[in-house]
Design a protein around this motif. Structure first.
Motif, PDB file in Angstrom:
ATOM      1  N   ASP A 106       0.718  -1.310  -0.092  1.00 16.26           N
ATOM      2  CA  ASP A 106      -0.055  -0.067  -0.040  1.00 16.26           C
ATOM      3  C   ASP A 106       0.900   1.219   0.081  1.00 16.26           C
ATOM      4  O   ASP A 106       1.732   1.386   0.783  1.00 16.26           O
ATOM      5  CB  ASP A 106      -0.910  -0.045   1.213  1.00 16.26           C
ATOM      6  N   HIS A 169      -2.062   2.087   9.195  1.00 17.09           N
ATOM      7  CA  HIS A 169      -2.424   0.941   9.740  1.00 17.09           C
ATOM      8  C   HIS A 169      -1.350  -0.185   9.328  1.00 17.09           C
ATOM      9  O   HIS A 169      -0.433  -0.294   8.763  1.00 17.09           O
ATOM     10  CB  HIS A 169      -3.738   0.506   8.831  1.00 17.09           C
ATOM     11  N   HIS A 176      -6.013  -3.577   5.700  1.00 16.22           N
ATOM     12  CA  HIS A 176      -6.037  -2.851   6.984  1.00 16.22           C
ATOM     13  C   HIS A 176      -6.017  -3.842   8.150  1.00 16.22           C
ATOM     14  O   HIS A 176      -7.045  -4.429   8.466  1.00 16.22           O
ATOM     15  CB  HIS A 176      -7.217  -2.043   7.107  1.00 16.22           C
ATOM     16  N   ALA A 200       1.706   0.503   7.416  1.00 11.46           N
ATOM     17  CA  ALA A 200       1.723   1.785   6.704  1.00 11.46           C
ATOM     18  C   ALA A 200       1.784   2.719   7.240  1.00 11.46           C
ATOM     19  O   ALA A 200       0.852   3.001   7.956  1.00 11.46           O
ATOM     20  CB  ALA A 200       0.373   1.657   5.650  1.00 11.46           C
ATOM     21  N   GLU A 202       1.203   6.957   6.812  1.00  9.01           N
ATOM     22  CA  GLU A 202       0.722   7.665   5.793  1.00  9.01           C
ATOM     23  C   GLU A 202       0.035   9.245   6.197  1.00  9.01           C
ATOM     24  O   GLU A 202      -1.149   9.395   6.415  1.00  9.01           O
ATOM     25  CB  GLU A 202      -0.473   6.915   4.949  1.00  9.01           C
ATOM     26  N   GLU A 233       2.750   7.950   1.545  1.00 11.93           N
ATOM     27  CA  GLU A 233       2.465   6.788   2.217  1.00 11.93           C
ATOM     28  C   GLU A 233       3.408   5.528   1.633  1.00 11.93           C
ATOM     29  O   GLU A 233       3.813   5.661   0.427  1.00 11.93           O
ATOM     30  CB  GLU A 233       1.126   5.949   1.890  1.00 11.93           C
TER      31      GLU A 233
HETATM   32 MG    MG Z   1      -3.138   2.813   3.709  1.00 12.06          MG
END
Ligand code: MG
Length: 250
Positions: A106, A169, A176, A200, A202, A233
């Motif tokens: 991500d 997350h 997630h 992640a 972000e 991110e």
């Molecule tokens: Mg994300």
């Protein structure tokens, strides 16, 4: 529950991360006046599918596209559209995830469209730098609050505000996972970072108020005051040797 990943699983996450990063770069390279956000979305989807991967966001919670594309005052979760035509001076956040061999990557980046104002450039620079401040703090033995504190301090010292309603997350077999990774916090607070965690980070950073609102489409999230917002991110692994960025193409 925080799911720790094995070295083998982190290798798969690296592969997913690489695909996500390359898709993001391809879309970013296509940002220019006259291009629609739907065209950028097609670039993302085509590349990810060519790699034998699947766009993480497509159908996630009913999201109708492969990338979230958020222009100017849109903070996150902008829906790509043929009616959204980019123009000179826009800032364009592209958020891309891919799932490959059961694991997600991500990542997001905010790109300038042609020449942008100094005000916008400074926002992009600060938000990107705040992400790397957060990554530096993501060391085993530190806490989630150390990451948020690093991001928040960097942004607020430069008189920007940090969005509270959305966070980073955990990432893994699910897009997630626990824990939440806020972009604000207190050093030493929150879950302790351990080798094998993948998260992640972000930051979503605004020029004006930190407050946001969600439009009637239930996705598009805009700043409450209509001022610019930026978003960067990376997905990273916590290792004994420090944080390792998984959404890295090289
Ligand atoms: Mg994300």
């Amino acid at each position: 529950m925080i799911v720790l990943k094995t070295v083998e699983e982190l290798k798969k996450m690296r592969a997913a991360g690489r695909i996500s990063q390359r898709a993001l770069r391809l879309a970013g390279a296509a940002v220019e006046p006259g291009v629609t956000t739907l065209e950028l979305d097609s670039i993302v989807r085509r590349y990810i599918e060519e790699q034998g991967a699947t766009p993480s966001f497509l159908g996630y919670g009913g999201f109708p596209a492969s990338a979230c594309i958020s222009v100017n005052e849109v903070v996150v979760h902008g829906i790509p559209s043929e009616n959204c035509v980019l123009k000179q001076g826009d800032i364009v956040s592209i958020d891309v995830g891919a799932i490959f061999e059961g694991f997600h990557g991500d990542n997001a980046w905010t790109f300038p469209c042609g020449d942008i104002s100094q005000e916008a450039q400074r926002l992009l620079d600060t938000t990107r730098e705040s992400l790397f401040e957060g990554i530096k703090a993501a060391k085993a033995g530190n806490h989630i609050g150390d990451i948020g504190h690093a991001v928040q301090q960097y942004a607020e010292l430069r008189s920007y505000s940090v969005v509270r309603d959305f966070t980073g997350h955990g990432v893994g077999a699910k897009l997630h996972e626990a824990p939440n990774v806020p972009n604000y916090g207190t050093p030493g607070r929150g879950p302790r970072l351990m080798p094998g965690m993948a998260i992640a980070i972000e930051p979503m950073i605004n020029i004006g108020t930190h407050k946001v609102r969600v439009l009637r489409d239930k996705w598009t999230t805009v700043t409450a005051d209509g001022k610019l917002s930026a978003h960067f991110e990376h997905t990273l692994a916590i290792t004994p040797d420090g944080p390792v960025i998984l959404t890295d193409a090289d």
